[in-house]
Scaffold this motif. Structure first.
Motif, PDB file in Angstrom:
ATOM      1  N   ILE A  90     -36.898  41.695 -69.106  1.00  0.00           N
ATOM      2  CA  ILE A  90     -38.107  42.230 -68.491  1.00  0.00           C
ATOM      3  C   ILE A  90     -38.379  41.400 -67.242  1.00  0.00           C
ATOM      4  O   ILE A  90     -38.530  40.184 -67.321  1.00  0.00           O
ATOM      5  CB  ILE A  90     -39.307  42.168 -69.455  1.00  0.00           C
ATOM      6  N   ALA A  91     -38.380  42.056 -66.101  1.00  0.00           N
ATOM      7  CA  ALA A  91     -38.681  41.382 -64.843  1.00  0.00           C
ATOM      8  C   ALA A  91     -40.150  41.640 -64.544  1.00  0.00           C
ATOM      9  O   ALA A  91     -40.580  42.781 -64.428  1.00  0.00           O
ATOM     10  CB  ALA A  91     -37.808  41.933 -63.724  1.00  0.00           C
ATOM     11  N   ARG A  92     -40.907  40.552 -64.480  1.00  0.00           N
ATOM     12  CA  ARG A  92     -42.358  40.685 -64.316  1.00  0.00           C
ATOM     13  C   ARG A  92     -42.791  39.640 -63.305  1.00  0.00           C
ATOM     14  O   ARG A  92     -42.252  38.546 -63.296  1.00  0.00           O
ATOM     15  CB  ARG A  92     -43.004  40.450 -65.691  1.00  0.00           C
ATOM     16  N   GLN A  93     -43.732  39.974 -62.455  1.00  0.00           N
ATOM     17  CA  GLN A  93     -44.206  39.001 -61.454  1.00  0.00           C
ATOM     18  C   GLN A  93     -44.593  37.695 -62.157  1.00  0.00           C
ATOM     19  O   GLN A  93     -45.514  37.719 -62.952  1.00  0.00           O
ATOM     20  CB  GLN A  93     -45.427  39.547 -60.715  1.00  0.00           C
ATOM     21  N   PHE A  94     -43.964  36.602 -62.029  1.00  0.00           N
ATOM     22  CA  PHE A  94     -42.833  36.271 -61.186  1.00  0.00           C
ATOM     23  C   PHE A  94     -41.787  35.534 -62.009  1.00  0.00           C
ATOM     24  O   PHE A  94     -41.443  34.402 -61.722  1.00  0.00           O
ATOM     25  CB  PHE A  94     -43.305  35.402 -59.998  1.00  0.00           C
ATOM     26  N   SER A  95     -41.302  36.162 -63.054  1.00  0.00           N
ATOM     27  CA  SER A  95     -40.280  35.564 -63.907  1.00  0.00           C
ATOM     28  C   SER A  95     -39.389  36.644 -64.500  1.00  0.00           C
ATOM     29  O   SER A  95     -39.779  37.808 -64.563  1.00  0.00           O
ATOM     30  CB  SER A  95     -40.914  34.804 -65.081  1.00  0.00           C
TER      31      SER A  95
END
Ligand code: CUA
Length: 144
Positions: free
Chosen positions: A61-66
């Motif tokens: 899961i790409a999520r601001q910011f990781s």
């Protein structure tokens, strides 16, 4: 009754009708509203699935910011099926030293298969500007 009162009354009646229809659809007809992809398995949380010796599935899961999972350890020679999604904005996904260079699009799933032949630390970068913390958005795959 003047015109303004009449308009307000009609608007109020319509609001009640519309909300009633939404509740009717949800509870009587059991209509599911579309949901966010991260509420659906296996993207409810970041998951690493070991399929067999040297075969893995990673659900990122790409999520601001990781990137989640932020760090993954796998044995050398592993074949990894990478699945990616985002609950917020578009991100990039580049694994240093490989030809993995993907886009992560909200609501969609990006897939790529990669084999890690050499041991080492593979850093992952977001290469698509995604907000103020973009330059710190990184992950890591440790191949042992
Ligand atoms: Cu995520 Cu840039």
């Amino acid at each position: 009754m003047n015109t303004e009162k009449l308009a307000l009354s009609i608007a109020s009646i319509l609001l009640v009708i519309f909300f009633s229809l939404i509740l009717y659809g949800a509870y009587v007809k059991n209509i599911d509203l579309p949901t966010c992809i991260v509420n659906v398995k296996p993207f409810e949380k970041d998951t690493i699935i070991k399929i067999s010796e040297n075969k893995y599935e990673i659900h990122y899961i790409a999520r601001q910011f990781s990137f989640f999972p932020t760090e993954v350890k796998i044995p050398r020679g592993s074949i990894v099926d990478i699945y990616l999604t985002s609950p917020d904005v578009i991100h990039g996904f580049h694994i240093e030293g490989t030809n993995v260079n993907l886009m992560v699009i909200p609501g969609a799933i990006t897939y790529y298969r990669v084999k890690f032949n050499n041991p080492g630390e593979y850093r992952i970068y977001c290469h698509e500007y995604c907000g103020l913390g973009h330059q710190n958005m990184m992950g890591k795959i440790l191949v042992q």
